[in-house]
Every structure is written in C-alpha cells, then in structure tokens.
Motif scaffolding. Structure first.
Motif, PDB file in Angstrom:
ATOM      1  N   GLU A 209     -29.526 -62.196  28.548  1.00 44.47           N
ATOM      2  CA  GLU A 209     -28.197 -62.741  28.246  1.00 44.47           C
ATOM      3  C   GLU A 209     -27.569 -63.336  29.506  1.00 44.47           C
ATOM      4  O   GLU A 209     -27.594 -62.716  30.569  1.00 44.47           O
ATOM      5  CB  GLU A 209     -27.297 -61.649  27.674  1.00 44.47           C
ATOM      6  CG  GLU A 209     -25.936 -62.134  27.226  1.00 44.47           C
ATOM      7  CD  GLU A 209     -25.074 -61.023  26.620  1.00 44.47           C
ATOM      8  OE1 GLU A 209     -24.001 -61.351  26.094  1.00 44.47           O
ATOM      9  OE2 GLU A 209     -25.484 -59.848  26.691  1.00 44.47           O
ATOM     10  N   LEU A 210     -27.012 -64.517  29.368  1.00 47.30           N
ATOM     11  CA  LEU A 210     -26.175 -65.115  30.397  1.00 47.30           C
ATOM     12  C   LEU A 210     -24.737 -65.050  29.910  1.00 47.30           C
ATOM     13  O   LEU A 210     -24.435 -65.485  28.796  1.00 47.30           O
ATOM     14  CB  LEU A 210     -26.560 -66.583  30.657  1.00 47.30           C
ATOM     15  CG  LEU A 210     -27.697 -66.843  31.634  1.00 47.30           C
ATOM     16  CD1 LEU A 210     -29.018 -66.298  31.090  1.00 47.30           C
ATOM     17  CD2 LEU A 210     -27.825 -68.330  31.936  1.00 47.30           C
ATOM     18  N   ARG A 211     -23.869 -64.498  30.745  1.00 48.09           N
ATOM     19  CA  ARG A 211     -22.468 -64.336  30.377  1.00 48.09           C
ATOM     20  C   ARG A 211     -21.574 -65.177  31.287  1.00 48.09           C
ATOM     21  O   ARG A 211     -21.413 -64.871  32.465  1.00 48.09           O
ATOM     22  CB  ARG A 211     -22.052 -62.864  30.470  1.00 48.09           C
ATOM     23  CG  ARG A 211     -22.843 -61.915  29.566  1.00 48.09           C
ATOM     24  CD  ARG A 211     -22.368 -60.482  29.730  1.00 48.09           C
ATOM     25  NE  ARG A 211     -23.156 -59.558  28.917  1.00 48.09           N
ATOM     26  CZ  ARG A 211     -23.005 -58.223  28.943  1.00 48.09           C
ATOM     27  NH1 ARG A 211     -22.085 -57.668  29.745  1.00 48.09           N
ATOM     28  NH2 ARG A 211     -23.765 -57.449  28.188  1.00 48.09           N
ATOM     29  N   ASP A 212     -21.042 -66.258  30.734  1.00 49.93           N
ATOM     30  CA  ASP A 212     -20.068 -67.098  31.421  1.00 49.93           C
ATOM     31  C   ASP A 212     -20.549 -67.505  32.816  1.00 49.93           C
ATOM     32  O   ASP A 212     -19.830 -67.391  33.805  1.00 49.93           O
ATOM     33  CB  ASP A 212     -18.729 -66.369  31.501  1.00 49.93           C
ATOM     34  CG  ASP A 212     -17.569 -67.317  31.776  1.00 49.93           C
ATOM     35  OD1 ASP A 212     -17.674 -68.499  31.418  1.00 49.93           O
ATOM     36  OD2 ASP A 212     -16.580 -66.871  32.378  1.00 49.93           O
ATOM     37  N   VAL A 213     -21.774 -68.001  32.885  1.00 51.29           N
ATOM     38  CA  VAL A 213     -22.420 -68.300  34.166  1.00 51.29           C
ATOM     39  C   VAL A 213     -22.032 -69.689  34.675  1.00 51.29           C
ATOM     40  O   VAL A 213     -22.148 -70.682  33.959  1.00 51.29           O
ATOM     41  CB  VAL A 213     -23.956 -68.198  34.028  1.00 51.29           C
ATOM     42  CG1 VAL A 213     -24.653 -68.829  35.229  1.00 51.29           C
ATOM     43  CG2 VAL A 213     -24.369 -66.742  33.884  1.00 51.29           C
ATOM     44  N   SER A 214     -21.605 -69.723  35.931  1.00 48.84           N
ATOM     45  CA  SER A 214     -21.370 -70.981  36.642  1.00 48.84           C
ATOM     46  C   SER A 214     -22.246 -70.998  37.884  1.00 48.84           C
ATOM     47  O   SER A 214     -22.431 -69.974  38.540  1.00 48.84           O
ATOM     48  CB  SER A 214     -19.903 -71.131  37.036  1.00 48.84           C
ATOM     49  OG  SER A 214     -19.086 -71.315  35.898  1.00 48.84           O
ATOM     50  N   VAL A 215     -22.780 -72.194  38.195  1.00 55.24           N
ATOM     51  CA  VAL A 215     -23.655 -72.372  39.350  1.00 55.24           C
ATOM     52  C   VAL A 215     -23.288 -73.682  40.029  1.00 55.24           C
ATOM     53  O   VAL A 215     -23.028 -74.684  39.362  1.00 55.24           O
ATOM     54  CB  VAL A 215     -25.144 -72.398  38.924  1.00 55.24           C
ATOM     55  CG1 VAL A 215     -26.043 -72.794  40.091  1.00 55.24           C
ATOM     56  CG2 VAL A 215     -25.568 -71.042  38.372  1.00 55.24           C
ATOM     57  N   HIS A 216     -23.258 -73.658  41.361  1.00 56.36           N
ATOM     58  CA  HIS A 216     -22.941 -74.857  42.136  1.00 56.36           C
ATOM     59  C   HIS A 216     -24.114 -75.286  43.004  1.00 56.36           C
ATOM     60  O   HIS A 216     -24.880 -74.447  43.490  1.00 56.36           O
ATOM     61  CB  HIS A 216     -21.729 -74.607  43.038  1.00 56.36           C
ATOM     62  CG  HIS A 216     -20.425 -74.573  42.327  1.00 56.36           C
ATOM     63  ND1 HIS A 216     -20.023 -73.503  41.538  1.00 56.36           N
ATOM     64  CD2 HIS A 216     -19.412 -75.481  42.267  1.00 56.36           C
ATOM     65  CE1 HIS A 216     -18.824 -73.746  41.032  1.00 56.36           C
ATOM     66  NE2 HIS A 216     -18.426 -74.942  41.465  1.00 56.36           N
ATOM     67  N   TYR A 217     -24.246 -76.588  43.199  1.00 53.46           N
ATOM     68  CA  TYR A 217     -25.080 -77.166  44.251  1.00 53.46           C
ATOM     69  C   TYR A 217     -24.095 -77.758  45.260  1.00 53.46           C
ATOM     70  O   TYR A 217     -23.584 -78.856  45.054  1.00 53.46           O
ATOM     71  CB  TYR A 217     -25.997 -78.254  43.697  1.00 53.46           C
ATOM     72  CG  TYR A 217     -27.137 -77.742  42.865  1.00 53.46           C
ATOM     73  CD1 TYR A 217     -28.368 -77.449  43.434  1.00 53.46           C
ATOM     74  CD2 TYR A 217     -26.988 -77.551  41.494  1.00 53.46           C
ATOM     75  CE1 TYR A 217     -29.434 -76.990  42.655  1.00 53.46           C
ATOM     76  CE2 TYR A 217     -28.041 -77.090  40.710  1.00 53.46           C
ATOM     77  CZ  TYR A 217     -29.258 -76.812  41.304  1.00 53.46           C
ATOM     78  OH  TYR A 217     -30.304 -76.350  40.531  1.00 53.46           O
TER      79      TYR A 217
END
Length: 261
Positions: A4-12
């Motif tokens: 499960e991914l919960r409200d995932v944010s990722v930046h480059y």
C-alpha cells in the motif's frame, strides 16, 4: 493488504514527480499502472523498491511501514523489481545474471533457478551465452527471471514489453500471467495499456504524478475517457474518425472520491 502507498509524494529536486498518490495491491492480484510518459509510473515503482526517497506519505508492506527501509532489505522482505530498460549485466552469462537475483538469499535457491528455466526455456538453452549478445526479448526474459530469483511476494515489472515485436509481447504477457497463477503478486507498469488492462485485475491511471482514475481493469477497457486517451478508442466523432488522445480531467472519480484540481 500486501502492498500500500498512502498519500505518497516524491520530488526530483524541486520538481514534484508524485502528488500524494495512494495505491493498494492485494495478495494474488495483478495490478497495472497506466499513463503517458512522465506520468510518474516508473517513479512509483522506484519508490516502492526504495530507490527514491519519500517527500511525504508512507509505503506499507505486509502491514508494516517500510518507508525508511533500505532497498536491499526490501528485496529480502519480498519486493523484487525488473526495471525499465532491463538492466542486465551484458558481460555476464545468462546463468550468472540469474544468480545475481539471489545475491541476498542465504537459503537454497535451486528451486527458483529451475523455475526460471522452466518459464523461459530459451534461457536454459543459452545459459552460458553472454547476456549482452541476446535479443531484446531474451534480455527481457533474463531481467524477469533474475527478479524471480529473489523469491518475491510481489514482483514489480517496469515496461516489460518495451521495444519487443508483437509476437514476443504476447509471450511475455502470457508468462506474467503464469507467474501470477503460481502465486506471485504483480504490480505492472506498461505503455501497452490495452494488453495491460486485459491482463490485470485492477488498474490505476496516472497523470502528471496523480491518480486520476481507479477501477477494475475490465471496466477501464470500456471507459470512454481511457479509450480516447490511451487505447485509440472511437468516441463517435463525425465520419467515424477516432478522437485524438485527450487527458483525463482532474476531478475524475477515484474510488468514490474526487481528485483535487
């Protein structure tokens, strides 16, 4: 819930690649992520594998938060990935490439090796050949076989049909179905949306780092917006011409809720 991914944010750097996405993968399923280039599909898999750090949100596996777990420990836990572009070791033999998939295992992996050769007889025929001299389809088989050597509970596949002839695409998808039938959960990223939706149980549509639609895969095959954007579908344009691909609008229902503009 297996993954499960919960409200995932990722930046480059300063660019946000994932915008608070939530995804669920149940044990025994094939779940596919579809979307245009740059939608965040590969970033999602890299985040699950531990190759991209989270900006916010969390990743859960078998009921445990693994958000800060090192990538190699995730392999041991049961998450294995066949990456986009295959990532084989070209100067090593097919057999040596497969053994690299079991690098973290301390137990006997002879059964997994035999299963890889059973699923991909071509690899057994050419097990001593340098992997870099194999065809694109054969290299894809090496990449998937290597990932299976880790004895994963969930197999992450990133663009397994990329660059392959149609006949080989059908073969690869049949093998993925067989891998799932034998008990391995699959999370699939695939540009060939029609094939992916025919294979999968459920699907998520990603656009610019956001989940804009989620449904059983069979429903998305018949969804007019999805057909227009990703399947070349005919929306009844005058004269019978197909409508040009159009993005799904923000605010499309996602599991009964709406995404924000």
């Amino acid at each position: 819930m297996l993954l499960e991914l919960r409200d995932v944010s990722v930046h480059y750097g300063k660019i946000r690649a994932l915008h608070g996405i939530s995804i669920e993968v149940n044990e025994g399923e094939i779940v596919t992520l579809i979307g245009a280039n740059g939608a965040g599909k590969s970033t999602t898999l890299k985040t699950i594998s531990g190759l991209r750090p989270l900006s916010s949100g969390s990743v859960w596996f078998e009921g445990a938060d693994i958000s800060t777990m090192a990538g190699h420990k995730r392999v041991v836990a049961g998450i294995s990935q066949s990456p986009e572009g295959r990532g084989i070791f070209p100067g090593m033999s097919v057999h040596e490439n497969l053994l690299m998939g079991a690098y973290a295992r301390k137990d006997d992996f002879s059964a997994e090796l035999e299963e890889a050769y059973e699923l991909f007889p071509r690899l057994k025929e050419r097990q001593h050949q340098a992997a870099g001299t194999m065809s694109g389809g054969e290299q894809q088989m090496v990449a998937i076989g290597r990932a299976l050597m880790a004895k994963p509970k969930v197999l992450l596949l990133d663009e397994p049909s990329m660059g392959l002839a149609p006949k080989l695409v059908q073969q690869i998808f049949s093998i993925i179905e067989e891998i799932n039938r034998r008990g391995t959960t699959v999370l699939l990223v695939e540009q060939n949306a029609q094939q992916a939706l025919k294979l999968a149980h459920r699907a998520y549509v990603l656009e610019t780092g956001e989940v804009v639609k989620s449904a059983p895969a069979a429903e998305l095959l018949d969804d007019p917006q999805v057909r227009a954007a990703y399947l070349g579908g005919d929306l009844g344009v005058a004269g019978g011409a197909s409508a040009p691909p159009v993005p799904l609008e923000k605010g499309t229902a996602v599991d009964g809720e709406e995404t924000q503009p």
